[in-house]
Design a protein around this motif. Structure first.
Motif, PDB file in Angstrom:
ATOM      1  N   ARG A   1       1.045  -1.628   0.210  1.00 49.12           N
ATOM      2  CA  ARG A   1       0.130  -0.107  -0.139  1.00 49.12           C
ATOM      3  C   ARG A   1       1.019   1.407  -0.103  1.00 49.12           C
ATOM      4  NH1 ARG A   1      -4.480   2.020   1.777  1.00 49.12           N
ATOM      5  NH2 ARG A   1      -5.713  -0.451   2.302  1.00 49.12           N
ATOM      6  N   GLY A   2       0.405   1.711  -0.724  1.00 51.76           N
ATOM      7  CA  GLY A   2       1.470   2.982  -1.473  1.00 51.76           C
ATOM      8  C   GLY A   2       0.856   4.655   0.344  1.00 51.76           C
ATOM      9  N   VAL A   3       1.354   5.167   0.550  1.00 52.26           N
ATOM     10  CA  VAL A   3       0.376   6.254   1.737  1.00 52.26           C
ATOM     11  C   VAL A   3       0.647   7.203   1.678  1.00 52.26           C
ATOM     12  CG1 VAL A   3       2.264   7.241   4.211  1.00 52.26           C
ATOM     13  CG2 VAL A   3       3.031   4.812   3.358  1.00 52.26           C
ATOM     14  N   ASP A   4      -0.748   7.714   1.811  1.00 52.00           N
ATOM     15  CA  ASP A   4      -1.232   8.507   1.494  1.00 52.00           C
ATOM     16  C   ASP A   4      -1.070  10.098   3.183  1.00 52.00           C
ATOM     17  OD1 ASP A   4      -3.909  10.665   0.452  1.00 52.00           O
ATOM     18  OD2 ASP A   4      -4.170  10.729   3.242  1.00 52.00           O
ATOM     19  N   PRO A   5      -0.829  10.908   1.501  1.00 48.97           N
ATOM     20  CA  PRO A   5       0.275  12.415   1.962  1.00 48.97           C
ATOM     21  C   PRO A   5      -0.200  13.264   3.121  1.00 48.97           C
ATOM     22  CG  PRO A   5      -0.407  12.369  -0.060  1.00 48.97           C
ATOM     23  CD  PRO A   5      -0.750  11.374   0.100  1.00 48.97           C
ATOM     24  N   VAL A   6      -1.862  13.286   3.280  1.00 52.50           N
ATOM     25  CA  VAL A   6      -2.182  13.460   4.416  1.00 52.50           C
ATOM     26  C   VAL A   6      -2.394  13.048   6.087  1.00 52.50           C
ATOM     27  CG1 VAL A   6      -4.774  14.343   4.868  1.00 52.50           C
ATOM     28  CG2 VAL A   6      -4.110  14.918   2.529  1.00 52.50           C
ATOM     29  N   ALA A   7      -2.664  11.293   5.410  1.00 53.85           N
ATOM     30  CA  ALA A   7      -2.538  10.361   6.584  1.00 53.85           C
ATOM     31  C   ALA A   7      -1.024  10.715   7.323  1.00 53.85           C
ATOM     32  CB  ALA A   7      -3.413   9.438   6.515  1.00 53.85           C
ATOM     33  N   LEU A   8      -0.013  10.306   6.473  1.00 56.31           N
ATOM     34  CA  LEU A   8       1.129  10.526   7.044  1.00 56.31           C
ATOM     35  C   LEU A   8       1.506  12.012   8.110  1.00 56.31           C
ATOM     36  CD1 LEU A   8       3.640   9.704   7.587  1.00 56.31           C
ATOM     37  CD2 LEU A   8       4.531  11.080   4.892  1.00 56.31           C
ATOM     38  N   VAL A   9       0.524  13.197   7.704  1.00 56.60           N
ATOM     39  CA  VAL A   9       0.903  14.057   8.394  1.00 56.60           C
ATOM     40  C   VAL A   9      -0.019  14.106   8.920  1.00 56.60           C
ATOM     41  CG1 VAL A   9      -0.105  17.145   8.675  1.00 56.60           C
ATOM     42  CG2 VAL A   9       1.309  16.530   6.276  1.00 56.60           C
ATOM     43  N   GLU A  10      -1.197  14.320   9.350  1.00 54.08           N
ATOM     44  CA  GLU A  10      -1.637  13.584  10.467  1.00 54.08           C
ATOM     45  C   GLU A  10      -1.311  12.740  11.504  1.00 54.08           C
ATOM     46  OE1 GLU A  10      -6.047  14.018   8.643  1.00 54.08           O
ATOM     47  OE2 GLU A  10      -5.540  12.446   8.984  1.00 54.08           O
TER      48      GLU A  10
END
Length: 565
Positions: A25-34
């Motif tokens: 799975r690729g990492v969602d940039p928004v989720a990573l920032v959160e």
């Protein structure tokens, strides 16, 4: 036969094209920032995985696939490692991609034996319709409030002696008082002589050898259930090569048990002083305190009191104390499973040997103790071993904290002489049975301690006295049944609990608890098959859960055959 020679060029494997993106799975940039903002500057070390999962669960109400992938990247763990831990614990709501998130508020209704007898099933039947779709109502295994049955937790707020009206009112208010009156904080404890003994130890006024000898002479045994002699454990771990660690078990998941919570809510520093004296005597470098997730009020309080203690001069030369949060897994009451959980893993028991005293937390010699064992250290060292051994009945020595629930007038924690009988405990400490109810049976040691009939009311309650009857005292969780109850229903409740809480690591326990639970739910029990299951589970299960799970069923067959006809 001659085989043709194939040229090397023909055998060569074509060079595979390099992936443009990492596998998985690729990492969602928004989720990573959160996730990054939520973790802030805290360490990303692997053993903090469960702590970080709690942060995400608390903030977003669940664990989404996107947040799990982001956490894996942030902690440099594989997504599989993160998912398998998150999905292991009951209090983490893992939401798969495409699934809806759970309701914003969860109401957990305890369906343990004491709460079931007090009306938990009625609450489970009525609350969903009354609270609506915005609130999730679920059955929960024992939450450590058996004296307040039926007990409910709204979010993280407990509702003692819950009624439909009380639960609905708390859902609307979303607030509650966590700690009882009479709480002793750091300042009050010190003003009353607290930590003077610890200071005497640190200053050299008390010698290590004399302290360990006093603990040995007191015959204090581990009060979490296993009953290993405390002083001997200190001496064993002290003899190991350092650095040494300490793990304190306040998971208290045994149905019927709540003594640790009651003492912690009222006098936490007596426990903390005993813990620090043990750490000084054994030569501990760091302490980890593992507290069950259901005790939210205790956790908030303990964090505040530990902060005060760390600012105190008496803590200058003491080891660091780290509070770790459980996530809803009864198996983590087993010492090696708790250690696995502290290390950020699934709470699965380890094979032994080696024992945790030699190879424990992070591979280091580890002093593992139950909360109440440490709670008694100060009293025994101040009053002497003779004071502790002067108590007792029927040839037994010491004091026991009995968690009493069920059909008695005054349930609660009863500090009584070791060796007291169940009849004496009911009559002298619990105000007798509830009106118009007759004593019928009792569980002397919680879910795994077996079931005995009221006719066997003269057995001393202590370590080693109940084994001849196929029972044991464990953590002294006593559940009293009346003529309104049956031992078969109690056994069904216990086996459903074991099936729910089996970690699944070993086949005898994983399959055995499921099969036994299915068999005893029927009106007619297959006794030969139950006997075979019991033998296999006792002989082949890795830890005490599977080994003791057959006890309630075996006791019904042995002592209550009239219920099976």
């Amino acid at each position: 036969m001659n085989y043709p020679v194939i040229p090397i060029a023909v055998l060569a494997v074509p060079k595979q094209r390099k992936r443009e993106t990492p596998k998985g799975r690729g990492v969602d940039p928004v989720a990573l920032v959160e996730v990054q903002q939520l973790l802030g500057s805290t360490s990303r070390q692997a053993d903090l995985l469960i702590e970080h999962l709690h942060k995400i669960q608390d903030r977003f109400g669940c664990l989404s696939a996107a947040h799990l992938a982001a956490l894996a990247q942030e902690m440099r763990l594989s997504q599989t490692e993160v998912y398998e831990v998150a999905s292991f614990y009951h209090h983490f709501d893992v939401v798969k991609e495409g699934d809806a998130a759970p309701a914003a508020l969860t109401v957990r209704v305890c369906d343990g034996l004491s709460c079931e007898m007090a009306g938990a099933q009625e609450l489970l039947a009525r609350l969903p319709a009354l609270l609506g779709r915005e609130v999730r109502v679920i059955a929960a295994p024992c939450i450590g409030r058996c004296e307040q049955a039926p007990a409910v937790v709204v979010g993280q707020n407990p509702v003692p002696n819950a009624s439909v009206d009380a639960v609905t009112a708390l859902v609307a208010a979303s607030a509650n008082k966590h700690l009882p009156d009479g709480f002793i904080d750091h300042a009050s404890y010190e003003a009353d002589g607290g930590y003077a003994l610890l200071k005497a130890c640190l200053s050299g006024a008390r010698e290590v050898e004399s302290v360990i000898k006093t603990m040995e002479d007191s015959s204090l045994r581990g009060l979490g259930g296993a009953g290993f002699p405390t002083g001997r454990k200190w001496r064993i771990v002290r003899a190991e090569t350092g650095p040494r660690l300490m793990a304190v078990n306040i998971d208290e998941g045994e149905p019927g048990t709540f003594k640790d919570r009651v003492y912690l809510e009222r006098d936490p520093h007596r426990f903390l002083e005993g813990m620090l004296i043990a750490a000084w005597a054994v030569g501990i470098d760091k302490i980890y305190v593992y507290l069950r997730d259901e005790y939210h009020g205790c956790r908030t309080m303990l964090e505040a009191e530990l902060a005060k203690l760390k600012r105190s001069p008496s803590m200058a030369d003491m080891p660091d104390i780290e509070l770790r949060r459980g996530a809803g897994a009864y198996i983590c009451g087993e010492e090696s499973a708790m250690i696995e959980s502290i290390e950020g893993k699934r709470g699965m028991p380890r094979l032994r040997p080696p024992y945790v005293a030699q190879v424990g937390l992070f591979g280091r010699p580890t002093l593992e103790h139950n909360f109440e064992t440490l709670y008694w250290v100060r009293e025994i060292l101040e009053r002497g071993s003779e004071w502790f051994t002067s108590h007792g009945r029927n040839g037994r020595k010491g004091l026991r904290s009995f968690s009493v629930s069920g059909r008695v007038k005054n349930p609660g924690v009863k500090l009584a002489p070791a060796g007291i009988t169940i009849q004496e405990l009911i009559d002298e400490y619990c105000g007798g049975m509830l009106d118009h109810q007759t004593f019928y049976a009792y569980l002397p040691g919680g879910a795994s301690g077996g079931i005995l009939p009221a006719t066997m009311n003269n057995i001393p309650l202590d370590f080693d006295t109940l084994q001849p009857y196929g029972c044991f005292i464990g953590s002294a969780a006593v559940i009293v049944l009346s003529d309104r109850d049956t031992a078969t229903d109690a056994a069904r409740n216990m086996m459903r609990f074991f099936h729910h809480e089996s970690c699944g690591q070993c086949t005898p326990c994983r399959v055995g608890t499921a099969k036994a639970s299915a068999i005893i739910e029927k009106d007619k029990w297959d006794l030969p098959l139950l006997a075979d299951l019991s033998l296999v589970m006792r002989d082949a299960s890795i830890c005490g859960l599977g080994q003791a799970a057959p006890n309630p069923v075996d006791c019904v067959v042995k002592y209550f055959p009239h219920e099976l006809n």
